[in-house]
Design an enzyme around this catalytic site. Structure first.
Site, short mmCIF file in Angstrom:
data_model
loop_
_atom_site.label_atom_id
_atom_site.label_comp_id
_atom_site.label_asym_id
_atom_site.label_seq_id
_atom_site.Cartn_x
_atom_site.Cartn_y
_atom_site.Cartn_z
N SER A 85 3.20 -2.62 10.25
CA SER A 85 4.66 -2.59 10.38
C SER A 85 5.33 -3.91 9.99
O SER A 85 6.33 -4.31 10.60
CB SER A 85 5.06 -2.15 11.78
OG SER A 85 4.55 -0.84 12.05
N GLY A 91 2.10 1.83 10.75
CA GLY A 91 3.01 2.97 10.59
C GLY A 91 3.71 3.37 11.87
O GLY A 91 4.30 4.43 11.96
N HIS A 122 -9.62 0.78 5.00
CA HIS A 122 -8.33 0.98 5.67
C HIS A 122 -8.55 1.89 6.89
O HIS A 122 -9.36 2.81 6.84
CB HIS A 122 -7.33 1.60 4.70
CG HIS A 122 -5.93 1.58 5.23
ND1 HIS A 122 -5.48 2.50 6.15
CD2 HIS A 122 -4.89 0.75 4.99
CE1 HIS A 122 -4.22 2.22 6.45
NE2 HIS A 122 -3.84 1.16 5.76
N ASN A 145 0.86 -1.19 0.00
CA ASN A 145 0.00 0.00 0.00
C ASN A 145 0.90 1.23 0.00
O ASN A 145 1.52 1.55 1.01
CB ASN A 145 -0.89 -0.04 1.25
CG ASN A 145 -1.72 1.22 1.40
OD1 ASN A 145 -1.84 2.02 0.47
ND2 ASN A 145 -2.32 1.39 2.57
N GLU A 162 -6.94 4.25 8.03
CA GLU A 162 -6.75 5.70 7.78
C GLU A 162 -8.01 6.28 7.14
O GLU A 162 -8.35 7.45 7.38
CB GLU A 162 -5.50 5.92 6.90
CG GLU A 162 -4.23 5.68 7.71
CD GLU A 162 -3.02 5.24 6.89
OE1 GLU A 162 -3.03 5.38 5.66
OE2 GLU A 162 -2.06 4.75 7.52
N GLU A 167 -5.54 -5.57 10.61
CA GLU A 167 -4.54 -4.52 10.81
C GLU A 167 -4.82 -3.79 12.11
O GLU A 167 -5.62 -2.84 12.13
CB GLU A 167 -4.58 -3.51 9.66
CG GLU A 167 -4.34 -4.11 8.30
CD GLU A 167 -3.79 -3.05 7.35
OE1 GLU A 167 -2.66 -3.19 6.92
OE2 GLU A 167 -4.51 -2.08 7.06
N LYS A 219 0.07 4.29 -0.25
CA LYS A 219 -0.56 5.47 0.37
C LYS A 219 -0.31 6.71 -0.50
O LYS A 219 -0.29 6.61 -1.72
CB LYS A 219 -0.06 5.65 1.81
CG LYS A 219 -0.18 4.36 2.64
CD LYS A 219 0.01 4.60 4.10
CE LYS A 219 0.05 3.24 4.82
NZ LYS A 219 -0.01 3.37 6.26
C1 PEP Z 1 -0.98 -0.22 5.97
O1 PEP Z 1 -0.96 0.91 5.54
O2 PEP Z 1 -1.92 -0.97 5.68
C2 PEP Z 1 0.13 -0.67 6.82
C3 PEP Z 1 0.05 -1.84 7.36
O3 PEP Z 1 1.17 0.22 7.00
P1 PEP Z 1 2.58 -0.10 7.71
O4 PEP Z 1 3.10 -1.40 7.11
O5 PEP Z 1 3.45 1.06 7.39
O6 PEP Z 1 2.33 -0.25 9.17
#
Ligand code: PEP
Length: 252
Positions: free
Chosen positions: A211, A172, A95, A10, A97, A166, A12
């Site tokens: 992460s 992040g 997601h 992703n 976010e 997630e 972003k």
């Molecule tokens: C994501 O944006 O779905 C995500 C898991 O980000 P990150 O790997 O940076 O934590």
């Protein structure tokens, strides 16, 4: 049954034209190297979907978000059929976010899932609890509600759905769920699917996000019910993303 693994990157709100060309080329090489054992995909910003789709053969392309509406007076939105026509064949939906920064409710997420399936896009449905919800032992109640309200029952073609667990506190932040924490929620999701449909439980991929990097992928992918990863930050580093895909291919 052995499920094909899924690794999506992703991107972003990242990527110049030159960067997305380089990232797409690397993701495509990683997808070709993983062959049938891993479905590898990338989710570029909407403006780059068509460009990335034209540059990959083995990798899949996902939209990061689609509208629940098909067309009309919705300035700034991206229709599912438009994403498909531009070359996406999957989309992320829900997601954290989107839920947290843009106020997407469970009802909106459900409408987006329906819009994606109607258009013929595969769906990576993102679910997960906040730190506050985990600390008051509400993790499974939150995840179950998010899945319950978003997934039609019975779901359409099972190979076109992946559920991405997630935990919001791991996205992040550099703080990954332990393999035990991930497996615990993934097995509950698998149980939820099994209670509805044995075939869905066997086939739907449940992937982990939060992460994930080249160092922690091996232990996460060793978990019985972790079928891959949704990768944010590390997907912007082609060598790391390729290593995560290779780890997924070697796992199980
Ligand atoms: C994501 O944006 O779905 C995500 C898991 O980000 P990150 O790997 O940076 O934590």
């Amino acid at each position: 049954m052995t499920r094909q693994r899924v690794v999506f990157g992703n991107w972003k709100l990242n990527g110049t034209r030159a960067e997305v060309d380089a990232w797409a080329a690397c993701a495509d090489e990683a997808a070709a190297a993983a062959a049938d054992s891993v479905l590898v995909g990338v989710a570029p910003p909407a403006v780059w979907i068509e460009r990335v789709a034209a540059r990959v053969g083995a990798a899949r392309v996902a939209a990061q978000n689609i509208s629940e509406h098909a067309r009309g007076a919705h300035t700034g939105e991206l229709g599912a059929a438009m994403a498909l026509e531009a070359g996406a064949d999957w989309t992320l939906v829900g997601h954290s976010e989107r839920r947290q920064l843009y106020g997407e409710s469970d009802a909106t997420v459900a409408a987006k899932v329906s819009a994606a399936f109607r258009a013929g896009l595969g769906v990576v449905l993102c679910v997960g609890e906040t730190l506050e919800e985990r600390e008051r032992d509400a993790t499974w109640a939150v995840v179950r509600r998010q899945i319950d309200l978003a997934l039609p029952s019975p779901p359409p073609s099972l190979d076109r759905i992946a559920i991405a667990y997630e935990p919001v506190w791991a996205i992040g932040t550099g703080r990954t769920a332990t393999p035990e924490q991930a497996q615990d929620v993934h097995s509950q999701i698998r149980g939820w699917l099994r209670a509805r449909d044995m075939r869905a439980a066997a086939q739907v991929r449940v992937i982990y996000g939060g992460s994930v990097n080249a160092d922690n992928a091996t232990e996460l992918f060793a978990c019985e019910d972790v079928d891959g990863a949704l990768v944010g930050g590390a997907s912007l580093d082609p060598a790391q993303f390729a290593a995560i895909c290779a780890t997924a291919a070697a796992a199980r």
